[in-house]
Design an enzyme around this catalytic site. Structure first.
Site, PDB file in Angstrom:
ATOM      1  N   LYS A  32     -14.251  19.523  -7.942  1.00 56.94           N
ATOM      2  CA  LYS A  32     -13.236  18.620  -8.567  1.00 56.94           C
ATOM      3  C   LYS A  32     -12.092  19.536  -8.309  1.00 56.94           C
ATOM      4  O   LYS A  32     -11.861  20.808  -8.849  1.00 56.94           O
ATOM      5  CB  LYS A  32     -13.455  18.523 -10.161  1.00 56.94           C
ATOM      6  CG  LYS A  32     -12.298  17.511 -10.759  1.00 56.94           C
ATOM      7  CD  LYS A  32     -12.585  16.877 -12.048  1.00 56.94           C
ATOM      8  CE  LYS A  32     -12.168  18.084 -13.051  1.00 56.94           C
ATOM      9  NZ  LYS A  32     -10.645  17.886 -13.277  1.00 56.94           N
ATOM     10  N   ASP A  59      -9.242  14.605  -8.831  1.00 58.15           N
ATOM     11  CA  ASP A  59      -8.805  14.082  -9.970  1.00 58.15           C
ATOM     12  C   ASP A  59      -7.434  13.819 -10.435  1.00 58.15           C
ATOM     13  O   ASP A  59      -6.685  14.822 -10.953  1.00 58.15           O
ATOM     14  CB  ASP A  59      -9.408  14.897 -11.039  1.00 58.15           C
ATOM     15  CG  ASP A  59      -9.320  14.647 -12.569  1.00 58.15           C
ATOM     16  OD1 ASP A  59      -8.977  13.704 -12.856  1.00 58.15           O
ATOM     17  OD2 ASP A  59      -9.555  15.650 -13.356  1.00 58.15           O
ATOM     18  N   LYS A  61      -5.538  10.842 -11.278  1.00 58.47           N
ATOM     19  CA  LYS A  61      -5.390   9.913 -12.556  1.00 58.47           C
ATOM     20  C   LYS A  61      -4.154   9.164 -12.453  1.00 58.47           C
ATOM     21  O   LYS A  61      -3.179   9.273 -13.047  1.00 58.47           O
ATOM     22  CB  LYS A  61      -5.320  10.853 -13.933  1.00 58.47           C
ATOM     23  CG  LYS A  61      -6.567  11.501 -14.210  1.00 58.47           C
ATOM     24  CD  LYS A  61      -6.397  12.051 -15.645  1.00 58.47           C
ATOM     25  CE  LYS A  61      -7.731  12.881 -16.051  1.00 58.47           C
ATOM     26  NZ  LYS A  61      -7.808  14.235 -15.480  1.00 58.47           N
ATOM     27  N   ASP A  64       0.525   3.480 -12.255  1.00 59.90           N
ATOM     28  CA  ASP A  64       2.060   3.222 -11.627  1.00 59.90           C
ATOM     29  C   ASP A  64       1.833   1.642 -11.524  1.00 59.90           C
ATOM     30  O   ASP A  64       0.802   1.063 -11.888  1.00 59.90           O
ATOM     31  CB  ASP A  64       2.395   3.963 -10.606  1.00 59.90           C
ATOM     32  CG  ASP A  64       3.833   4.040 -10.483  1.00 59.90           C
ATOM     33  OD1 ASP A  64       4.634   2.979 -10.748  1.00 59.90           O
ATOM     34  OD2 ASP A  64       4.403   4.959 -10.392  1.00 59.90           O
ATOM     35  N   THR A 119      -9.477  12.141 -23.779  1.00 62.10           N
ATOM     36  CA  THR A 119     -10.093  12.641 -24.760  1.00 62.10           C
ATOM     37  C   THR A 119      -9.086  13.441 -25.807  1.00 62.10           C
ATOM     38  O   THR A 119      -9.563  13.635 -26.913  1.00 62.10           O
ATOM     39  CB  THR A 119     -11.383  13.638 -24.303  1.00 62.10           C
ATOM     40  OG1 THR A 119     -10.847  14.496 -23.409  1.00 62.10           O
ATOM     41  CG2 THR A 119     -12.590  12.947 -23.909  1.00 62.10           C
ATOM     42  N   ARG A 211     -15.215  25.722 -17.137  1.00 58.66           N
ATOM     43  CA  ARG A 211     -15.407  27.095 -17.663  1.00 58.66           C
ATOM     44  C   ARG A 211     -16.762  27.602 -17.680  1.00 58.66           C
ATOM     45  O   ARG A 211     -16.866  29.012 -17.448  1.00 58.66           O
ATOM     46  CB  ARG A 211     -14.365  27.445 -18.800  1.00 58.66           C
ATOM     47  CG  ARG A 211     -13.008  27.273 -18.555  1.00 58.66           C
ATOM     48  CD  ARG A 211     -12.238  26.804 -19.675  1.00 58.66           C
ATOM     49  NE  ARG A 211     -12.271  25.566 -20.127  1.00 58.66           N
ATOM     50  CZ  ARG A 211     -11.791  25.069 -21.205  1.00 58.66           C
ATOM     51  NH1 ARG A 211     -10.930  25.939 -21.720  1.00 58.66           N
ATOM     52  NH2 ARG A 211     -11.975  23.827 -21.530  1.00 58.66           N
TER      53      ARG A 211
HETATM   54  O1  C5P Z   1     -13.751  23.930 -18.443  1.00 57.67           O
HETATM   55  P1  C5P Z   1     -14.410  22.682 -18.776  1.00 57.67           P
HETATM   56  O2  C5P Z   1     -15.757  22.421 -18.713  1.00 57.67           O
HETATM   57  O3  C5P Z   1     -13.756  22.161 -20.191  1.00 57.67           O
HETATM   58  O4  C5P Z   1     -13.410  21.518 -17.741  1.00 57.67           O
HETATM   59  C1  C5P Z   1     -13.674  20.203 -17.738  1.00 57.67           C
HETATM   60  C2  C5P Z   1     -12.771  19.689 -16.888  1.00 57.67           C
HETATM   61  O5  C5P Z   1     -12.960  18.325 -16.931  1.00 57.67           O
HETATM   62  C3  C5P Z   1     -11.291  20.057 -16.765  1.00 57.67           C
HETATM   63  O6  C5P Z   1     -10.826  19.708 -15.322  1.00 57.67           O
HETATM   64  C4  C5P Z   1     -10.656  18.901 -17.605  1.00 57.67           C
HETATM   65  O7  C5P Z   1      -9.375  18.776 -17.296  1.00 57.67           O
HETATM   66  C5  C5P Z   1     -11.762  17.648 -17.208  1.00 57.67           C
HETATM   67  N1  C5P Z   1     -11.643  16.155 -18.175  1.00 57.67           N
HETATM   68  C6  C5P Z   1     -12.081  16.559 -19.477  1.00 57.67           C
HETATM   69  N2  C5P Z   1     -12.294  15.571 -20.188  1.00 57.67           N
HETATM   70  C7  C5P Z   1     -11.520  14.532 -19.834  1.00 57.67           C
HETATM   71  C8  C5P Z   1     -11.108  14.296 -18.484  1.00 57.67           C
HETATM   72  C9  C5P Z   1     -11.290  15.149 -17.700  1.00 57.67           C
HETATM   73  O8  C5P Z   1     -12.136  17.775 -19.736  1.00 57.67           O
HETATM   74  N3  C5P Z   1     -11.705  13.409 -20.605  1.00 57.67           N
END
Ligand code: C5P
Length: 232
Positions: A32, A59, A61, A64, A119, A211
């Site tokens: 991603k 990603d 998003k 517009d 979220t 992460r």
């Molecule tokens: O590091 P982590 O596993 O939390 O990364 C989750 C990824 O998913 C990040 O790139 C975050 O921006 C994305 N994301 C999220 N929740 C959402 C939409 C996207 O955590 N509702």
């Protein structure tokens, strides 16, 4: 239905992204690319990762007026990403225009999925700032239904919402779910988290994992563990 683990490459530069992905010598993970990396490196980062053999969820998003999103999606279709996304809050007209823009002359197109409510938005901020007075989970499902009615392929949601989304929008409507952690892992800033195994049980189609893989002492082992738990 394809199930896969998507690694969120939340790195500030192409060089850090390549250094990370160079560790994967036996597999080509689905990746991603988010706003940070895309705005730092431009469309070339998509072309470069494609050339290295990765599938890409871009990603960005989009949100517009319909005509602007349609034209932007036409550009993204040319980058050959596998999944792109937008905000369902842009309305059905915007989502339909996005699909039109994304569809190439030969009829092919990347998958298009919608963000329902972020979220980071909670019931209180939704009510007091967005002036939406309905329960958050109702709003998420209604936005998912709008996305399905517009012809989109799925939504980004929590694994905890995947079952409800499938029940309302159909089994083939994709649920792409972040918020995944190993049982013993750090939650970080994610609040409602599930393990890859639970995400599988709950019916997620793709899990997005950042992460727990990118910051692991052994990212390749962490990725393989995710794949094993989620896909088997
Ligand atoms: O590091 P982590 O596993 O939390 O990364 C989750 C990824 O998913 C990040 O790139 C975050 O921006 C994305 N994301 C999220 N929740 C959402 C939409 C996207 O955590 N509702």
């Amino acid at each position: 239905m394809a199930k896969d683990v998507i690694i969120a490459c939340d790195f500030p530069s192409a060089s850090e992204t390549f250094a990370f992905l160079d560790r994967f010598t036996e597999e080509k993970p689905f990746v991603k690319i988010g706003m940070e990396l895309y705005y730092a490196e431009g469309p070339q980062i998509v072309r470069a990762l494609k050339a290295r053999g990765h599938k890409i969820f871009l990603d960005l998003k989009l949100h517009d007026i319909p005509n602007t999103v349609k034209k932007a999606m036409r550009v993204l279709a040319g980058l050959d990403a596998d999944i792109v996304n937008l905000h369902a809050a842009g309305t059905r007209a915007m989502m339909e225009a996005a699909l039109e823009g994304l569809t190439r002359p030969d009829g092919s197109r990347p998958l298009l999925i919608a963000v329902t409510q972020l979220t980071s938005t909670d019931q209180q901020s939704m009510e007091q700032e967005l002036l939406i007075g309905r329960p958050l989970d109702e709003v998420v499902l209604a936005y998912a239904q709008n996305a399905a009615a517009a012809g989109l392929d799925g939504v980004v949601c929590s694994p905890l919402e995947a079952g409800k989304v499938h029940a309302v929008c159909g089994a083939n409507f994709l649920t792409v779910t972040p918020g995944v952690r190993f049982a013993e892992g750090e939650k970080g800033d994610q609040k409602r988290v599930t393990t890859p195994a639970l995400a599988r049980e709950l019916g997620s189609d793709y899990i997005v994992v950042g992460r727990p893989i990118t910051q692991a002492a052994d990212p390749v082992a962490a990725y393989r563990r995710c794949v094993k738990e989620f896909i088997g």
